[in-house]
Design a protein around this motif. Structure first.
Motif, PDB file in Angstrom:
ATOM      1  N   HIS A 155       0.834  -1.196   0.000  1.00  0.00           N
ATOM      2  CA  HIS A 155       0.000   0.000   0.000  1.00  0.00           C
ATOM      3  C   HIS A 155       0.870   1.246   0.000  1.00  0.00           C
ATOM      4  N   ILE A 156       0.388   2.302  -0.608  1.00  0.00           N
ATOM      5  CA  ILE A 156       1.170   3.519  -0.745  1.00  0.00           C
ATOM      6  C   ILE A 156       1.529   4.144   0.606  1.00  0.00           C
ATOM      7  N   SER A 157       0.765   3.865   1.649  1.00  0.00           N
ATOM      8  CA  SER A 157       1.037   4.446   2.965  1.00  0.00           C
ATOM      9  C   SER A 157       1.948   3.594   3.838  1.00  0.00           C
ATOM     10  N   THR A 158       2.263   2.381   3.386  1.00  0.00           N
ATOM     11  CA  THR A 158       3.108   1.486   4.176  1.00  0.00           C
ATOM     12  C   THR A 158       4.251   0.876   3.383  1.00  0.00           C
ATOM     13  N   VAL A 159       4.339   1.208   2.105  1.00  0.00           N
ATOM     14  CA  VAL A 159       5.347   0.590   1.243  1.00  0.00           C
ATOM     15  C   VAL A 159       6.763   0.899   1.716  1.00  0.00           C
ATOM     16  N   HIS A 160       6.942   2.007   2.420  1.00  0.00           N
ATOM     17  CA  HIS A 160       8.265   2.423   2.880  1.00  0.00           C
ATOM     18  C   HIS A 160       8.631   1.841   4.240  1.00  0.00           C
ATOM     19  N   LEU A 161       7.693   1.139   4.879  1.00  0.00           N
ATOM     20  CA  LEU A 161       7.898   0.684   6.254  1.00  0.00           C
ATOM     21  C   LEU A 161       8.437  -0.745   6.313  1.00  0.00           C
ATOM     22  N   PRO A 162       9.195  -1.057   7.368  1.00  0.00           N
ATOM     23  CA  PRO A 162       9.645  -2.438   7.569  1.00  0.00           C
ATOM     24  C   PRO A 162       8.503  -3.298   8.080  1.00  0.00           C
ATOM     25  N   GLU A 163       8.667  -4.601   8.044  1.00  0.00           N
ATOM     26  CA  GLU A 163       7.632  -5.492   8.563  1.00  0.00           C
ATOM     27  C   GLU A 163       7.420  -5.269  10.049  1.00  0.00           C
ATOM     28  N   GLU A 164       8.486  -4.969  10.769  1.00  0.00           N
ATOM     29  CA  GLU A 164       8.397  -4.656  12.185  1.00  0.00           C
ATOM     30  C   GLU A 164       8.828  -3.205  12.385  1.00  0.00           C
ATOM     31  N   TRP A 165       7.848  -2.359  12.610  1.00  0.00           N
ATOM     32  CA  TRP A 165       8.073  -0.912  12.747  1.00  0.00           C
ATOM     33  C   TRP A 165       8.008  -0.584  14.237  1.00  0.00           C
ATOM     34  N   ILE A 166       9.152  -0.323  14.826  1.00  0.00           N
ATOM     35  CA  ILE A 166       9.235  -0.057  16.254  1.00  0.00           C
ATOM     36  C   ILE A 166       9.208   1.452  16.480  1.00  0.00           C
ATOM     37  N   ARG A 167       8.213   1.905  17.234  1.00  0.00           N
ATOM     38  CA  ARG A 167       8.076   3.328  17.484  1.00  0.00           C
ATOM     39  C   ARG A 167       7.339   3.589  18.790  1.00  0.00           C
ATOM     40  N   THR A 168       7.434   4.831  19.266  1.00  0.00           N
ATOM     41  CA  THR A 168       6.801   5.233  20.519  1.00  0.00           C
ATOM     42  C   THR A 168       5.587   6.098  20.229  1.00  0.00           C
ATOM     43  N   ASP A 169       4.463   5.766  20.884  1.00  0.00           N
ATOM     44  CA  ASP A 169       3.237   6.530  20.693  1.00  0.00           C
ATOM     45  C   ASP A 169       2.271   6.160  21.811  1.00  0.00           C
ATOM     46  N   GLU A 170       1.073   6.717  21.764  1.00  0.00           N
ATOM     47  CA  GLU A 170      -0.007   6.316  22.660  1.00  0.00           C
ATOM     48  C   GLU A 170      -0.865   5.325  21.891  1.00  0.00           C
ATOM     49  N   TRP A 171      -0.876   4.086  22.379  1.00  0.00           N
ATOM     50  CA  TRP A 171      -1.461   3.006  21.602  1.00  0.00           C
ATOM     51  C   TRP A 171      -2.914   2.771  22.003  1.00  0.00           C
ATOM     52  N   TYR A 172      -3.823   3.104  21.104  1.00  0.00           N
ATOM     53  CA  TYR A 172      -5.253   2.967  21.352  1.00  0.00           C
ATOM     54  C   TYR A 172      -5.689   1.507  21.317  1.00  0.00           C
ATOM     55  N   ASN A 173      -6.602   1.174  22.216  1.00  0.00           N
ATOM     56  CA  ASN A 173      -7.424  -0.022  22.082  1.00  0.00           C
ATOM     57  C   ASN A 173      -8.722   0.412  21.404  1.00  0.00           C
ATOM     58  N   PHE A 174      -9.385  -0.523  20.725  1.00  0.00           N
ATOM     59  CA  PHE A 174     -10.563  -0.172  19.933  1.00  0.00           C
ATOM     60  C   PHE A 174     -11.759  -1.070  20.253  1.00  0.00           C
ATOM     61  N   ARG A 175     -12.944  -0.521  19.980  1.00  0.00           N
ATOM     62  CA  ARG A 175     -14.187  -1.286  20.022  1.00  0.00           C
ATOM     63  C   ARG A 175     -14.965  -0.983  18.752  1.00  0.00           C
ATOM     64  N   ASN A 176     -15.982  -1.791  18.487  1.00  0.00           N
ATOM     65  CA  ASN A 176     -16.787  -1.624  17.272  1.00  0.00           C
ATOM     66  C   ASN A 176     -15.917  -1.590  16.021  1.00  0.00           C
ATOM     67  N   ILE A 177     -14.951  -2.480  15.965  1.00  0.00           N
ATOM     68  CA  ILE A 177     -14.077  -2.568  14.786  1.00  0.00           C
ATOM     69  C   ILE A 177     -14.905  -3.111  13.620  1.00  0.00           C
ATOM     70  N   GLN A 178     -14.943  -2.382  12.544  1.00  0.00           N
ATOM     71  CA  GLN A 178     -15.773  -2.749  11.397  1.00  0.00           C
ATOM     72  C   GLN A 178     -15.154  -3.905  10.617  1.00  0.00           C
ATOM     73  N   ASP A 179     -16.023  -4.718  10.017  1.00  0.00           N
ATOM     74  CA  ASP A 179     -15.521  -5.901   9.311  1.00  0.00           C
ATOM     75  C   ASP A 179     -15.169  -5.636   7.857  1.00  0.00           C
ATOM     76  N   HIS A 180     -15.370  -4.398   7.394  1.00  0.00           N
ATOM     77  CA  HIS A 180     -15.067  -4.103   5.996  1.00  0.00           C
ATOM     78  C   HIS A 180     -13.698  -3.447   5.819  1.00  0.00           C
ATOM     79  N   LEU A 181     -12.893  -3.400   6.871  1.00  0.00           N
ATOM     80  CA  LEU A 181     -11.614  -2.706   6.813  1.00  0.00           C
ATOM     81  C   LEU A 181     -10.537  -3.546   6.134  1.00  0.00           C
ATOM     82  N   ASN A 182      -9.669  -2.878   5.422  1.00  0.00           N
ATOM     83  CA  ASN A 182      -8.456  -3.497   4.894  1.00  0.00           C
ATOM     84  C   ASN A 182      -7.319  -3.076   5.836  1.00  0.00           C
ATOM     85  N   VAL A 183      -6.890  -4.005   6.694  1.00  0.00           N
ATOM     86  CA  VAL A 183      -5.900  -3.667   7.714  1.00  0.00           C
ATOM     87  C   VAL A 183      -4.504  -3.611   7.103  1.00  0.00           C
ATOM     88  N   LEU A 184      -3.815  -2.521   7.403  1.00  0.00           N
ATOM     89  CA  LEU A 184      -2.449  -2.314   6.928  1.00  0.00           C
ATOM     90  C   LEU A 184      -1.420  -2.774   7.952  1.00  0.00           C
TER      91      LEU A 184
END
Length: 245
Positions: A155-184
């Motif tokens: 995908h154009i938004s992840t083509v530059h990334l390694p398979e394991e992208w290690i980074r620091t952020d605030e990691w959200y948990n989610f609910r109501n995850i839709q089933d039509h998503l294409n996960v990157l």
């Protein structure tokens, strides 16, 4: 003589049509984006850094970037002037019913949507928006390093990334995850503390299920995110995807 005049008129008409078409093509190349940062709950200190990043992206890519927190711009006439709308760290209820209707029509007619971080902490009472953004925020642990497992490197938004992208952020948990998503990309919950979505913990995705195109990333809590080149290129790819580039 009469045939010459007819030929001349036809030539002028064709030239005029071509000129209009070329003008439209040039306008299409210079996309205009609306970056929306209105909040009605928690407000991220990183919003100014995010806005500046989008302005710099616009300058580099040839996009026009308009930034606002004024929800009244969400009307049919104004939205028609934008190729994509970015919800950058928005929170809670930010649009009234009339504005929601205008935004829904905009997306249904082929508009693009980019959601960043707390775009998923927005409009909980609007089911249509829940489908658009893809999931709702369901809490988070402290800011910490984690491993993002990129499962789509084409995908154009992840083509530059390694398979394991290690980074620091605030990691959200989610609910109501839709089933039509294409996960990157998924979060590897074994690499940090506080994850609640298990082995299938999406953190970036896209879809085309609403009439237009939508792209979301869970990253973007800290100001430092927006000066990180890999994350910034991630955003650029998301923009390009929703624009159809």
């Amino acid at each position: 003589m009469k045939q010459s005049i007819i030929f001349l008129l036809a030539t002028l008409l064709l030239t005029s049509v071509c000129s209009v078409q070329n003008s439209r093509a040039q306008n299409d190349e210079n996309a205009t984006l609306l970056v929306f940062t209105k909040t009605d709950g928690f407000r991220h200190n990183s919003i100014p850094a995010g806005v500046e990043a989008f302005k710099e992206i616009g300058k580099a890519e040839g996009y026009t970037i308009d930034h606002t927190e004024d929800a009244t711009v969400f009307n049919e006439e104004n939205l028609a002037g934008y190729d994509a709308v970015v919800f950058l760290n928005t929170t809670e209820n930010i649009l009234n019913e009339k504005q929601e209707k205008a935004f829904k029509n905009y997306i249904s007619n082929g508009g693009g949507f980019v959601g960043v971080h707390s775009a998923s902490d927005t409009e909980y009472d609007w089911a249509w928006y829940g489908r658009l953004v893809g999931a709702y925020f369901n809490g988070h642990p402290k800011v910490q390093e984690a491993t993002v497992r990129v499962v789509d490197q084409s995908h154009i938004s992840t083509v530059h990334l390694p398979e394991e992208w290690i980074r620091t952020d605030e990691w959200y948990n989610f609910r109501n995850i839709q089933d039509h998503l294409n996960v990157l990309a998924y979060l590897d919950e074994s690499t940090y503390e506080g994850g609640t979505n298990g082995d299938n913990h999406p953190i970036a995705w896209y879809h085309e299920a609403m009439g237009g195109r939508a792209w979301y990333t869970g990253g973007g809590h800290t100001s430092e995110c927006y000066s990180n080149e890999a994350f910034r290129q991630h955003l650029v790819g998301g923009i390009k995807y929703v624009l159809g580039e």
